[in-house]
Design a protein around this motif. Structure first.
Motif, PDB file in Angstrom:
ATOM      1  N   ILE A  39      27.448-110.096 -11.458  1.00 28.62           N
ATOM      2  CA  ILE A  39      28.428-111.091 -11.877  1.00 28.62           C
ATOM      3  C   ILE A  39      28.871-110.717 -13.288  1.00 28.62           C
ATOM      4  N   VAL A  40      30.157-110.603 -13.495  1.00 28.48           N
ATOM      5  CA  VAL A  40      30.634-110.219 -14.828  1.00 28.48           C
ATOM      6  C   VAL A  40      31.457-111.329 -15.484  1.00 28.48           C
ATOM      7  N   SER A  41      31.300-111.381 -16.814  1.00 28.04           N
ATOM      8  CA  SER A  41      32.149-112.223 -17.663  1.00 28.04           C
ATOM      9  C   SER A  41      33.356-111.406 -18.093  1.00 28.04           C
ATOM     10  N   ALA A  42      34.273-112.084 -18.749  1.00 26.46           N
ATOM     11  CA  ALA A  42      35.366-111.379 -19.414  1.00 26.46           C
ATOM     12  C   ALA A  42      34.809-110.608 -20.605  1.00 26.46           C
ATOM     13  N   MET A  43      35.522-109.555 -21.029  1.00 22.95           N
ATOM     14  CA  MET A  43      35.100-108.820 -22.215  1.00 22.95           C
ATOM     15  C   MET A  43      35.082-109.791 -23.405  1.00 22.95           C
ATOM     16  N   SER A  94      34.749-104.545  -6.048  1.00 23.13           N
ATOM     17  CA  SER A  94      34.869-105.810  -6.788  1.00 23.13           C
ATOM     18  C   SER A  94      35.408-106.913  -5.885  1.00 23.13           C
ATOM     19  N   TRP A  95      35.080-108.156  -6.262  1.00 20.00           N
ATOM     20  CA  TRP A  95      35.638-109.339  -5.614  1.00 20.00           C
ATOM     21  C   TRP A  95      36.122-110.327  -6.670  1.00 20.00           C
ATOM     22  N   GLN A  96      37.332-110.774  -6.543  1.00 16.54           N
ATOM     23  CA  GLN A  96      37.744-111.949  -7.319  1.00 16.54           C
ATOM     24  C   GLN A  96      37.271-113.168  -6.531  1.00 16.54           C
ATOM     25  N   GLY A  97      37.215-114.305  -7.221  1.00 15.49           N
ATOM     26  CA  GLY A  97      36.650-115.492  -6.582  1.00 15.49           C
ATOM     27  C   GLY A  97      37.284-115.815  -5.235  1.00 15.49           C
ATOM     28  N   TRP A  98      38.596-115.794  -5.171  1.00 21.92           N
ATOM     29  CA  TRP A  98      39.297-116.201  -3.941  1.00 21.92           C
ATOM     30  C   TRP A  98      39.064-115.240  -2.787  1.00 21.92           C
ATOM     31  N   GLN A  99      38.631-113.997  -3.110  1.00 19.38           N
ATOM     32  CA  GLN A  99      38.423-113.028  -2.041  1.00 19.38           C
ATOM     33  C   GLN A  99      37.098-113.240  -1.314  1.00 19.38           C
ATOM     34  N   VAL A 100      36.149-113.922  -1.996  1.00 20.10           N
ATOM     35  CA  VAL A 100      34.824-114.096  -1.364  1.00 20.10           C
ATOM     36  C   VAL A 100      34.924-114.985  -0.117  1.00 20.10           C
ATOM     37  N   VAL A 133      30.467-106.417  -7.000  1.00 18.80           N
ATOM     38  CA  VAL A 133      30.761-106.902  -8.348  1.00 18.80           C
ATOM     39  C   VAL A 133      31.678-108.113  -8.204  1.00 18.80           C
ATOM     40  N   VAL A 134      31.208-109.259  -8.663  1.00 24.95           N
ATOM     41  CA  VAL A 134      31.974-110.490  -8.476  1.00 24.95           C
ATOM     42  C   VAL A 134      32.419-111.028  -9.835  1.00 24.95           C
ATOM     43  N   ALA A 135      33.683-111.374  -9.928  1.00 22.84           N
ATOM     44  CA  ALA A 135      34.201-111.977 -11.155  1.00 22.84           C
ATOM     45  C   ALA A 135      33.561-113.352 -11.348  1.00 22.84           C
ATOM     46  N   GLY A 136      32.904-113.540 -12.484  1.00 19.06           N
ATOM     47  CA  GLY A 136      32.253-114.827 -12.747  1.00 19.06           C
ATOM     48  C   GLY A 136      33.265-115.903 -13.105  1.00 19.06           C
ATOM     49  N   PHE A 137      32.778-117.166 -13.205  1.00 12.59           N
ATOM     50  CA  PHE A 137      33.546-118.223 -13.878  1.00 12.59           C
ATOM     51  C   PHE A 137      34.678-118.803 -13.036  1.00 12.59           C
ATOM     52  N   GLN A 138      34.904-118.257 -11.822  1.00  6.01           N
ATOM     53  CA  GLN A 138      36.113-118.664 -11.094  1.00  6.01           C
ATOM     54  C   GLN A 138      35.864-118.950  -9.626  1.00  6.01           C
TER      55      GLN A 138
END
Ligand code: ADP
Ligand code: ASP
Ligand code: MG
Length: 419
Positions: A39-43, A94-100, A133-138
């Motif tokens: 799970i990754v945060s923004a830079m 990678s996955w953005q939230g909506w793709q999961v 790899v999943v985008a965190g926070f969303q």
């Protein structure tokens, strides 16, 4: 295949070198035989920049568009992390939230998880992918809009994935090597804890210790996730960092185990409100509807001379996050204009901070409040508002004394030494 969740916060993915460093840690776990969800945060600094752009564009912004903007920081890191892993010959995507799709409520900017369907990610693991790899926070709302979980929300994404996928552990990599008795940036005497109870961490987080988002601790407690905080800047092994766990697993027992602070507080006072049944509801309902998170409340009854009669009035004081002051003011002025409440004046104090002591030992020990107030008085720090619960005491003070207060309380409760 055993599975780990590894979360990297902003400073741990601050630039391409840091992403590479994080990816190496992930690769090591893959070599040990784990499937990994990262799970990754923004830079680092990115989310603040995005929030700033939104606020400059529209001060009382549409929260749906706020989310559309601020969620984008994590998308960049997720793609870069997947690419970095691929360059290291680790099969990753990678996955953005909506793709999961990570389904959340539609409470924009403070959405909560509704469901994390495993199908898409499980299928890729079955096909030989080693790292998701999943985008965190969303996430995504029932209306199909992008949502975010509130600041620091990637911690919660990590714990929710650990629960949904039955991970062996959820490792939160950050810029400190564990959870300390207080923020190590405030005092060098802060001591790293081996373990901390869920309930204590929950209080510390909700009172401002931003090392973990409150909701992540709640979820870990509910779903019995083994949650660990450790540094991405150091080599680590199975014993590194601090474990957040059940009270029963902890040997150390101090009455107070930590001090937390929250810098961004404001105090608002409605002066001379009519004192009648229902007045609190008439004040706090519009605040709640406006999305103001009211924290501490104090009411002082006094008398006012009105056309020769003495009438009972009350000053109602509450605290809220400083960035909600404008919303709170508008809610109160609108309620006054609508004739729902009456007050002489609305006084705002935006120079306050909240300092709290937390410990499960408080349940069975008297005198903690007295000791806390004494330590503050010795430093000449005036207390503006107090609130307590079973395992914490919080005070609102002038912000300029915040560091001093944290240090004084850390000393008074001898937190620099183990129990
Ligand atoms: P990340 O970007 O990795 O999510 P955060 O900045 O959100 O990191 O959280 C880590 C920071 O939390 C630390 O740098 C530290 O200053 C702060 N912090 C506050 N209270 C504590 C505490 N009790 N123990 C450790 N860190 C704390
Ligand atoms: N990037 C988001 C924030 O800064 C979420 C997170 O890092 O956890 O709040
Ligand atoms: Mg964080």
């Amino acid at each position: 295949m055993p599975l780990l969740v590894m979360k990297f916060g902003g400073t741990s993915v601050a630039d391409l070198d840091r992403i590479k460093n994080a990816a190496e840690k992930v690769k090591r776990e893959v070599e040990r035989g784990y499937d990994v969800i990262v799970i990754v945060s923004a830079m680092s600094g990115k989310t603040n920049e995005l929030v700033g752009w939104v606020e400059q564009t529209s001060p009382l912004y549409d929260a749906r568009e706020y989310d559309a903007v601020v969620a984008s920081g994590e998308n960049v890191t997720a793609g870069l992390m997947a690419l970095t892993l691929q360059e290291m010959d680790v099969p990753a995507r990678s996955w953005q939230g909506w793709q999961v799709p990570i389904q959340t409520t539609s409470a924009h900017a403070s959405a909560r998880f509704v469901d994390i369907p495993r199908g898409n990610i499980d299928q890729k693991f079955a096909e030989g992918m080693k790292v998701a790899v999943v985008a965190g926070f969303q996430g995504v709302s029932p209306e199909g809009r992008i949502t975010t979980l509130g600041r620091g929300g990637s911690d919660t994404t990590a714990v929710a994935f650990a629960a949904a996928f039955g991970a062996e552990r959820c490792d939160i990599y950050t810029d400190v090597d564990g959870i300390y008795t207080t923020d190590p940036r405030i005092t060098a005497k802060a001591r790293k804890l081996e373990k901390i109870a869920f309930e204590e961490m929950l209080e510390l987080a909700s009172l401002g210790a931003k090392v973990l988002q409150t909701r992540s601790v709640e979820l870990a407690m509910r779903y019995k996730v083994r949650l660990r905080v450790l540094s991405s800047f150091e080599d680590s092994d199975a014993n590194s960092g601090t474990l957040v766990c059940d009270e029963e697993e902890i040997m150390e027992s101090k009455v107070v185990s930590g001090v937390a602070y929250s810098r961004d507080e404001a105090k608002m006072t409605l002066v001379s409100v009519e004192d009648r049944p229902g007045i609190a509801a008439a004040i706090f309902s519009p605040l709640a509807e406006a999305g103001v998170n009211v924290d501490m409340i104090v009411q002082n009854i006094s008398e006012k001379n009105y056309e020769g009669h003495s009438v009972a009035v009350t000053d109602m004081t509450f605290s809220c996050p400083i960035n909600q002051v404008a919303r709170a003011r508008k809610a109160m002025e609108d309620a006054k204009a609508a004739g729902e409440i009456n007050f002489d004046e609305l006084v705002e104090d935006t120079e306050v901070a909240k300092v709290s002591v937390v410990g499960i030992g408080m349940r069975s020990h008297a005198g903690v409040a007295a000791k806390m107030f004494d330590a503050l008085s010795v430093e000449g720090i005036n207390i503006k508002v107090i609130s307590t619960s079973e395992i914490k005491i919080s005070v609102l003070i002038d912000r300029k004394y915040m560091e001093l207060a944290v240090q004084a309380l850390h000393d008074a409760f001898e937190l620099d030494t183990a129990a």
